[in-house]
Design a protein around this motif. Structure first.
Motif, PDB file in Angstrom:
ATOM      1  N   LEU A  30     -25.390  -5.691 -21.381  1.00 18.63           N
ATOM      2  CA  LEU A  30     -25.333  -7.235 -19.944  1.00 18.63           C
ATOM      3  C   LEU A  30     -26.394  -7.477 -20.404  1.00 18.63           C
ATOM      4  O   LEU A  30     -26.499  -9.170 -19.814  1.00 18.63           O
ATOM      5  CB  LEU A  30     -25.712  -5.479 -18.349  1.00 18.63           C
ATOM      6  CG  LEU A  30     -24.620  -5.078 -18.150  1.00 18.63           C
ATOM      7  CD1 LEU A  30     -25.213  -4.302 -16.838  1.00 18.63           C
ATOM      8  CD2 LEU A  30     -22.904  -6.022 -17.534  1.00 18.63           C
ATOM      9  N   TYR A  31     -27.826  -7.321 -20.306  1.00 19.72           N
ATOM     10  CA  TYR A  31     -28.992  -7.963 -21.236  1.00 19.72           C
ATOM     11  C   TYR A  31     -28.096  -9.529 -22.471  1.00 19.72           C
ATOM     12  O   TYR A  31     -28.579 -10.472 -22.042  1.00 19.72           O
ATOM     13  CB  TYR A  31     -29.834  -7.471 -21.933  1.00 19.72           C
ATOM     14  CG  TYR A  31     -31.091  -8.515 -21.857  1.00 19.72           C
ATOM     15  CD1 TYR A  31     -31.691  -8.522 -20.375  1.00 19.72           C
ATOM     16  CD2 TYR A  31     -31.020  -9.190 -22.398  1.00 19.72           C
ATOM     17  CE1 TYR A  31     -32.519  -9.601 -20.460  1.00 19.72           C
ATOM     18  CE2 TYR A  31     -32.753  -9.821 -22.574  1.00 19.72           C
ATOM     19  CZ  TYR A  31     -33.565 -10.266 -21.551  1.00 19.72           C
ATOM     20  OH  TYR A  31     -34.241 -11.372 -21.604  1.00 19.72           O
ATOM     21  N   ILE A  32     -27.708  -8.920 -23.480  1.00 21.39           N
ATOM     22  CA  ILE A  32     -26.862  -9.931 -24.012  1.00 21.39           C
ATOM     23  C   ILE A  32     -26.022 -10.729 -23.632  1.00 21.39           C
ATOM     24  O   ILE A  32     -25.842 -12.052 -24.033  1.00 21.39           O
ATOM     25  CB  ILE A  32     -26.198  -8.945 -25.342  1.00 21.39           C
ATOM     26  CG1 ILE A  32     -27.250  -8.463 -26.343  1.00 21.39           C
ATOM     27  CG2 ILE A  32     -24.685 -10.287 -26.149  1.00 21.39           C
ATOM     28  CD1 ILE A  32     -26.698  -7.214 -27.478  1.00 21.39           C
ATOM     29  N   ILE A  33     -25.108 -10.308 -23.102  1.00 22.93           N
ATOM     30  CA  ILE A  33     -24.150 -11.297 -22.079  1.00 22.93           C
ATOM     31  C   ILE A  33     -24.423 -12.433 -20.963  1.00 22.93           C
ATOM     32  O   ILE A  33     -24.155 -13.500 -21.109  1.00 22.93           O
ATOM     33  CB  ILE A  33     -23.156 -10.369 -21.437  1.00 22.93           C
ATOM     34  CG1 ILE A  33     -22.008  -9.450 -22.278  1.00 22.93           C
ATOM     35  CG2 ILE A  33     -22.546 -11.416 -20.266  1.00 22.93           C
ATOM     36  CD1 ILE A  33     -21.678  -8.746 -21.620  1.00 22.93           C
ATOM     37  N   VAL A 172     -16.850 -17.136 -24.598  1.00 20.58           N
ATOM     38  CA  VAL A 172     -16.457 -15.726 -25.279  1.00 20.58           C
ATOM     39  C   VAL A 172     -16.844 -16.114 -26.983  1.00 20.58           C
ATOM     40  O   VAL A 172     -17.823 -14.497 -27.633  1.00 20.58           O
ATOM     41  CB  VAL A 172     -15.256 -15.694 -25.095  1.00 20.58           C
ATOM     42  CG1 VAL A 172     -14.526 -14.677 -26.613  1.00 20.58           C
ATOM     43  CG2 VAL A 172     -14.547 -15.368 -24.140  1.00 20.58           C
ATOM     44  N   ALA A 173     -17.095 -16.761 -27.613  1.00 20.93           N
ATOM     45  CA  ALA A 173     -17.341 -17.062 -29.263  1.00 20.93           C
ATOM     46  C   ALA A 173     -18.835 -16.971 -29.159  1.00 20.93           C
ATOM     47  O   ALA A 173     -19.374 -16.459 -30.089  1.00 20.93           O
ATOM     48  CB  ALA A 173     -16.898 -18.657 -29.461  1.00 20.93           C
ATOM     49  N   MET A 174     -19.710 -17.462 -28.103  1.00 22.76           N
ATOM     50  CA  MET A 174     -21.173 -17.407 -27.692  1.00 22.76           C
ATOM     51  C   MET A 174     -21.287 -16.380 -27.380  1.00 22.76           C
ATOM     52  O   MET A 174     -22.880 -15.610 -28.053  1.00 22.76           O
ATOM     53  CB  MET A 174     -22.122 -19.049 -26.656  1.00 22.76           C
ATOM     54  CG  MET A 174     -22.726 -18.376 -26.784  1.00 22.76           C
ATOM     55  SD  MET A 174     -22.982 -20.020 -25.878  1.00 22.76           S
ATOM     56  CE  MET A 174     -22.769 -21.647 -27.171  1.00 22.76           C
ATOM     57  N   ILE A 175     -20.628 -15.304 -26.526  1.00 23.73           N
ATOM     58  CA  ILE A 175     -21.387 -14.065 -26.654  1.00 23.73           C
ATOM     59  C   ILE A 175     -20.459 -13.156 -27.648  1.00 23.73           C
ATOM     60  O   ILE A 175     -21.692 -12.045 -28.326  1.00 23.73           O
ATOM     61  CB  ILE A 175     -20.104 -13.007 -25.916  1.00 23.73           C
ATOM     62  CG1 ILE A 175     -20.525 -13.950 -23.654  1.00 23.73           C
ATOM     63  CG2 ILE A 175     -20.483 -11.820 -25.129  1.00 23.73           C
ATOM     64  CD1 ILE A 175     -19.445 -13.598 -22.846  1.00 23.73           C
TER      65      ILE A 175
END
Length: 262
Positions: A30-33, A172-175
């Motif tokens: 969740l933190y990465i998102i 999405v690419a950034m995630i």
């Protein structure tokens, strides 16, 4: 400690980041998102603004300022004997049938706040914050100026669907890129901690890496919001994250095998 308090602590406190190492995996995911969305916000805003501006001014510019042309064997053919540059504020239009301009030259001419639509000798090049896309005339179905006008009007009609889809793809690419960076940084931490011999597993390093990216993410977001070009930004961010991971590992006693889950 909720995710926003963790975010604030992770900006400046390696000691607090060290206490997050035994978190459940879903917390770090969740933190990465969250970090990915933070970096995406200025990119998404500027990209949407640039695209809408381009749509508004583009049709009239193409009709009135770009000379008649045809496309023969995939190449732009016109009577223009030099490149044409049309400044529409934050959006630039380029037309070049002389094969003088390249995408690199256009990138060098533009500031970080500017966008461009370039009709080059062999392709159409679209540049906006976070977006660099080329498409051949054959792919776009353009054989003349009339086709271009029709194509642009179609794009204008589709923009209300296209822009959100484009922004979704960027997010999405950034995630995915952020997850890759966390995995890479976690490997760095795992090596720094003696491949687990200090009682810090790769899983622990994954959590550490996720929170150690916070300062770099905040810096990147600010630079993107104010559209400040920072040379070697990715390298700087990587170095900052590595330093924080190093400082976090130094906070952990070698014999401390496990930290209570928060």
């Amino acid at each position: 400690m909720n995710i926003f308090k963790r975010f604030a602590k992770s900006i400046y406190s390696p000691e607090d980041i060290a206490t997050f190492r035994a978190d459940k995996i879903w917390k770090s995911i969740l933190y990465i998102i969250l970090i990915s969305i933070l970096i995406f916000l200025p990119i998404g805003y500027h990209t949407a603004t640039a695209a809408n501006d381009a749509m508004k001014v583009g049709a009239d510019t193409i009709k009135n300022d770009i000379p008649d042309f045809t496309v023969e064997d995939g190449k732009l053919v016109s009577k223009a004997d030099k490149p044409i540059t049309i400044d529409q504020g934050s959006v630039f239009f380029y037309f070049d049938s002389t094969d003088s301009l390249t995408t690199d030259k256009i990138d060098n001419q533009l500031g970080s706040a500017d966008s461009a639509i370039a009709f080059l000798s062999d392709k159409i090049y679209i540049k906006a914050p976070g977006v660099d896309q080329s498409v051949s005339y054959a792919t776009a179905g353009i054989e003349s100026k009339a086709d271009l006008v029709s194509f642009y009007q179609s794009m204008e009609d589709m923009s209300k669907y296209f822009i959100p889809i484009l922004l979704g793809i960027i997010l999405v690419a950034m995630i995915l890129i952020t997850f890759f960076k966390v995995a890479l940084y976690a490997l760095f931490g795992y090596i720094m901690s003696g491949f687990g011999r200090m009682g810090i597993s790769y899983f622990n390093n994954w959590n550490i890496a996720a929170y150690s990216m916070t300062l770099a993410a905040v810096f990147t977001m600010i630079m993107y919001w104010f559209q400040i070009t920072v040379p070697y930004l990715s390298t700087i961010n990587m170095a900052v994250s590595f330093i924080i991971i190093f400082l976090v590992i130094r906070q952990i006693p070698p014999t401390d095998q496990k930290q209570p889950v928060k």
